[in-house]
Design an enzyme around this catalytic site. Structure first.
Site, PDB file in Angstrom:
ATOM      1  N   HIS A  53       0.811  -1.215   0.000  1.00 17.16           N
ATOM      2  CA  HIS A  53       0.000   0.000   0.000  1.00 17.16           C
ATOM      3  C   HIS A  53       0.850   1.274   0.000  1.00 17.16           C
ATOM      4  O   HIS A  53       0.744   2.085  -0.932  1.00 17.16           O
ATOM      5  CB  HIS A  53      -0.973  -0.066   1.184  1.00 17.16           C
ATOM      6  CG  HIS A  53      -1.733   1.189   1.449  1.00 17.16           C
ATOM      7  ND1 HIS A  53      -2.667   1.689   0.562  1.00 17.16           N
ATOM      8  CD2 HIS A  53      -1.688   2.054   2.493  1.00 17.16           C
ATOM      9  CE1 HIS A  53      -3.161   2.814   1.069  1.00 17.16           C
ATOM     10  NE2 HIS A  53      -2.587   3.057   2.231  1.00 17.16           N
ATOM     11  N   HIS A  79       3.399   6.910   5.705  1.00 14.57           N
ATOM     12  CA  HIS A  79       2.164   7.618   6.067  1.00 14.57           C
ATOM     13  C   HIS A  79       1.266   6.851   7.032  1.00 14.57           C
ATOM     14  O   HIS A  79       0.452   7.445   7.725  1.00 14.57           O
ATOM     15  CB  HIS A  79       1.370   8.040   4.821  1.00 14.57           C
ATOM     16  CG  HIS A  79       0.519   6.949   4.249  1.00 14.57           C
ATOM     17  ND1 HIS A  79       1.003   5.989   3.412  1.00 14.57           N
ATOM     18  CD2 HIS A  79      -0.796   6.664   4.411  1.00 14.57           C
ATOM     19  CE1 HIS A  79       0.028   5.160   3.073  1.00 14.57           C
ATOM     20  NE2 HIS A  79      -1.075   5.547   3.669  1.00 14.57           N
ATOM     21  N   GLU A 106      -0.311   5.778  12.583  1.00 14.20           N
ATOM     22  CA  GLU A 106      -1.683   5.335  12.798  1.00 14.20           C
ATOM     23  C   GLU A 106      -1.764   3.819  13.052  1.00 14.20           C
ATOM     24  O   GLU A 106      -2.430   3.387  13.974  1.00 14.20           O
ATOM     25  CB  GLU A 106      -2.500   5.699  11.546  1.00 14.20           C
ATOM     26  CG  GLU A 106      -3.966   5.420  11.639  1.00 14.20           C
ATOM     27  CD  GLU A 106      -4.698   6.435  12.522  1.00 14.20           C
ATOM     28  OE1 GLU A 106      -4.038   7.397  12.996  1.00 14.20           O
ATOM     29  OE2 GLU A 106      -5.899   6.255  12.733  1.00 14.20           O
ATOM     30  N   ASP A 107      -1.070   3.039  12.250  1.00  9.00           N
ATOM     31  CA  ASP A 107      -1.271   1.585  12.282  1.00  9.00           C
ATOM     32  C   ASP A 107      -0.199   0.803  13.020  1.00  9.00           C
ATOM     33  O   ASP A 107      -0.403  -0.356  13.352  1.00  9.00           O
ATOM     34  CB  ASP A 107      -1.373   1.031  10.847  1.00  9.00           C
ATOM     35  CG  ASP A 107      -2.619   1.550  10.148  1.00  9.00           C
ATOM     36  OD1 ASP A 107      -3.504   2.070  10.851  1.00  9.00           O
ATOM     37  OD2 ASP A 107      -2.695   1.441   8.914  1.00  9.00           O
ATOM     38  N   ASP A 109      -3.415   7.909  -1.586  1.00  7.33           N
ATOM     39  CA  ASP A 109      -3.796   6.919  -0.582  1.00  7.33           C
ATOM     40  C   ASP A 109      -5.224   6.453  -0.883  1.00  7.33           C
ATOM     41  O   ASP A 109      -5.524   5.262  -0.943  1.00  7.33           O
ATOM     42  CB  ASP A 109      -3.717   7.592   0.801  1.00  7.33           C
ATOM     43  CG  ASP A 109      -4.164   6.698   1.940  1.00  7.33           C
ATOM     44  OD1 ASP A 109      -3.719   5.547   1.994  1.00  7.33           O
ATOM     45  OD2 ASP A 109      -4.958   7.163   2.782  1.00  7.33           O
ATOM     46  N   ASP A 152     -18.157  14.136 -27.772  1.00  4.60           N
ATOM     47  CA  ASP A 152     -16.786  13.874 -27.336  1.00  4.60           C
ATOM     48  C   ASP A 152     -16.654  12.554 -26.587  1.00  4.60           C
ATOM     49  O   ASP A 152     -15.811  12.399 -25.719  1.00  4.60           O
ATOM     50  CB  ASP A 152     -16.269  15.026 -26.477  1.00  4.60           C
ATOM     51  CG  ASP A 152     -17.076  15.212 -25.201  1.00  4.60           C
ATOM     52  OD1 ASP A 152     -18.192  14.657 -25.117  1.00  4.60           O
ATOM     53  OD2 ASP A 152     -16.588  15.888 -24.289  1.00  4.60           O
TER      54      ASP A 152
END
Ligand code: MN
Length: 573
Positions: free
Chosen positions: A47, A71, A75-76, A137, A258
């Site tokens: 990820h 990133h 958090e994880d 993300d 278009d």
């Protein structure tokens, strides 16, 4: 996907011996996420690596790519932000922190959506790199949405359509926006999506066959007239935007010119116009379908020439002509502006942003930051945000030919306020394309608008009922408030008691500086107190008698300039 792929992308950007920041970030993330898997069963590291790769494709700086890799570790994986800062420096830590904070947003009805938008917009204003990480993300989360439990699909997809895609659009990230919308489309509107897939296939194949025939003919005439061509390709309109356009045209696919367009990329702007001329000399253009987005770019910065012509057999085809730079910008928007320097990337970034803040491209971000402070009600914030920044935009022209960028549905009075607040405040009527109209007249694209002003004219309260832009609303409200105040001051010759509420960073001598600023106006202070409970900065309340609204304005200005002062409000008692 592995670090080798990322390495291959970034070595040409930074030099093989200069990628240690990214490499260390990768190793750190590998350790932090060790043993973790995504819902799809893949190793978690896939990820952050996906996002880092996308950002490398956008040629972002090393701090951004490193932050993308890191990133989710706060958090994880419970890594402390201070550890990130110690290992990778404050720039990377700032970006990781920004993304982590944005990560706490979830679409839970209208209230929360407003909050999400507000945070995203503010993050953009502060540092667009945070939002670029967050958007990619989201892209990966959408690519892998199937792996999540079904009951989560719709909410996440809806959030993507309502928050992330419009933001990508507003930042000029054309290809990212299209991808996000098409990924979300089947989850949010499953029936419509399958209708579209079934019903468009034939028309699509037929048109793409036709363009395949037409392309070499166009190439031939352009070469004959010595127009240099860098590339030519056919681009299909993406599904979700096709669906939205179909709804406007009674679901009649024959009316969508278009569905696929032929794209011609040439070296210079002059080549664009020459190519257009050559094409029109050979195939008759459809009236009203020639769009010059080079002279009048779309509000998100999009530039190109568009035309629709009757090709061989009288069938119609849309052609888009642009330079390579315009093409890059249309695909990558704000990221395409990125100027990278190996030695002083961070410094350059800040210079870049500072210098760009003056330019039109991101001036709306600045506007947003300015007025969002005034709006505390999320519902109102959301409404204004939707209307002002994400709704379709139109251009109106002043008699001198300057373009004014407005949302669809804007009135002559909105136009007046967008030219200048003074013109808005003293507007009495307008002339649109030479015809007299009232101030609530709705402006159409490319109208030429002249505002008629009258000396001593004042805004009326009922103007608030028809203006559409927050800028007009803000000016009218503040002017009405001032007029009302002036009346109150007029009835009391001795002045009115006013509570001045100053929020300031505390320092030695602060109170003294504030009081002497007030005394310089020969105003006596009747009372003062300081509140500190539950605040990061003290609130100082000073009560004084003030004689006129003019005096009050001047005093407020003076107080705002005192060192350490963050905010000054007032209340007439
Ligand atoms: Mn993530």
């Amino acid at each position: 996907m592995s670090f080798a792929d990322l390495k291959q992308k970034i070595e040409p950007l930074f030099g093989a011996d200069q990628i240690s920041l990214v490499e260390r970030a990768y190793q750190f993330a590998e350790k932090a996420h060790a043993g973790q898997t995504r819902k799809s069963g893949e190793p978690y590291l896939v990820h952050p690596l996906f996002i880092a790769l996308k950002l490398a494709e956008l040629k972002m700086d090393q701090a951004t790519i490193a932050a993308a890799l890191l990133h989710d570790v706060v958090e994880d994986s419970g890594v402390l932000l201070s550890t990130i800062e110690a290992e990778f420096g404050s720039d990377v830590a700032f970006l990781v922190d920004g993304v982590t904070k944005l990560g706490k947003l979830k679409y839970r009805g209208i209230e929360r959506m407003a909050e999400s938008l507000r945070k995203m917009v503010l993050a953009t204003a502060e540092d667009v790199r945070v939002v670029l990480i967050k958007l990619n993300d989201r892209l990966h989360n959408m690519e892998t949405l199937k792996a999540l439990p079904e009951e989560k699909h719709r909410r996440i997809a809806l959030e993507t359509l309502e928050i992330y895609a419009p933001l990508a659009d507003r930042l000029g990230l054309g290809s990212l926006k299209a991808r996000l919308e098409d990924l979300a489309f089947p989850y949010v509107y499953p029936e419509e999506h399958s209708w579209l897939s079934r019903n468009v296939r034939d028309a699509f194949e037929e048109r793409s066959e036709y363009l395949k025939q037409l392309a070499p003919e166009i190439e031939k005439v352009l070469r004959e007239e010595a127009v240099p061509i860098i590339a030519m390709d056919a681009r299909a309109k993406h599904q979700y935007s096709l669906w939205r356009k179909l709804m406007k045209f009674d679901m009649d696919i024959a009316k969508i010119h278009d569905l696929i367009a032929l794209r011609v990329i040439v070296p210079t702007v002059a080549d664009c116009y020459q190519a257009l001329g050559v094409i029109h000399a050979h195939w008759r253009p459809l009236p009203g379908k020639i769009k010059d987005y080079i002279a009048l770019p779309k509000p998100n910065g999009y530039k190109s020439l568009h035309t629709t012509v009757f090709g061989p057999d009288g069938k119609i085809a849309e052609i888009q002509i642009r330079t390579i730079a315009m093409h890059e910008e249309a695909e990558h928007g704000i990221a395409a502006h990125w100027k990278y320097s190996q030695t002083k990337q961070t410094k350059l970034y800040h210079e870049n942003v500072a210098s760009k803040a003056d330019k039109k491209e991101i001036s709306w971000v600045k506007d947003l930051r300015d007025w969002q402070k005034d709006v505390s009600d999320s519902d109102e914030f959301l409404q204004t945000l939707k209307i002002d920044f994400f709704k379709n935009r139109i251009f109106a022209l002043t008699p001198k030919g300057d373009a004014v960028d407005l949302p669809e549905g804007a009135t002559a009075l909105d136009f007046a306020y967008h030219v200048h607040s003074q013109i808005g405040n003293s507007a009495s009527g307008a002339r649109v394309n030479g015809k007299m109209v009232p101030l609530d007249h709705e402006i159409s694209n490319f109208d030429v608008v002249e505002i008629i002003t009258q000396k001593n004219k004042k805004p009326a309260a009922d103007w608030l009922e028809f203006v559409k832009t927050s800028m007009a609303r803000k000016h009218i409200t503040s002017r009405l408030r001032r007029d009302a105040e002036q009346k109150r001051f007029g009835t009391k010759p001795g002045g009115l008691l006013v509570e001045l509420r100053v929020t300031a960073r505390d320092r030695i001598g602060l109170l003294n500086d504030l009081t002497s600023a007030i005394r310089a106006f020969r105003i006596n202070i009747r009372d003062h107190k300081t509140e500190t409970a539950h605040r990061s900065h003290p609130l100082i309340i000073l009560t004084c008698a003030i004689k006129s609204s003019d005096e009050l304005r001047k005093l407020l200005m003076k107080l705002k300039s005192v060192k350490g002062v963050e905010e000054v409000n007032y209340k007439i008692l």
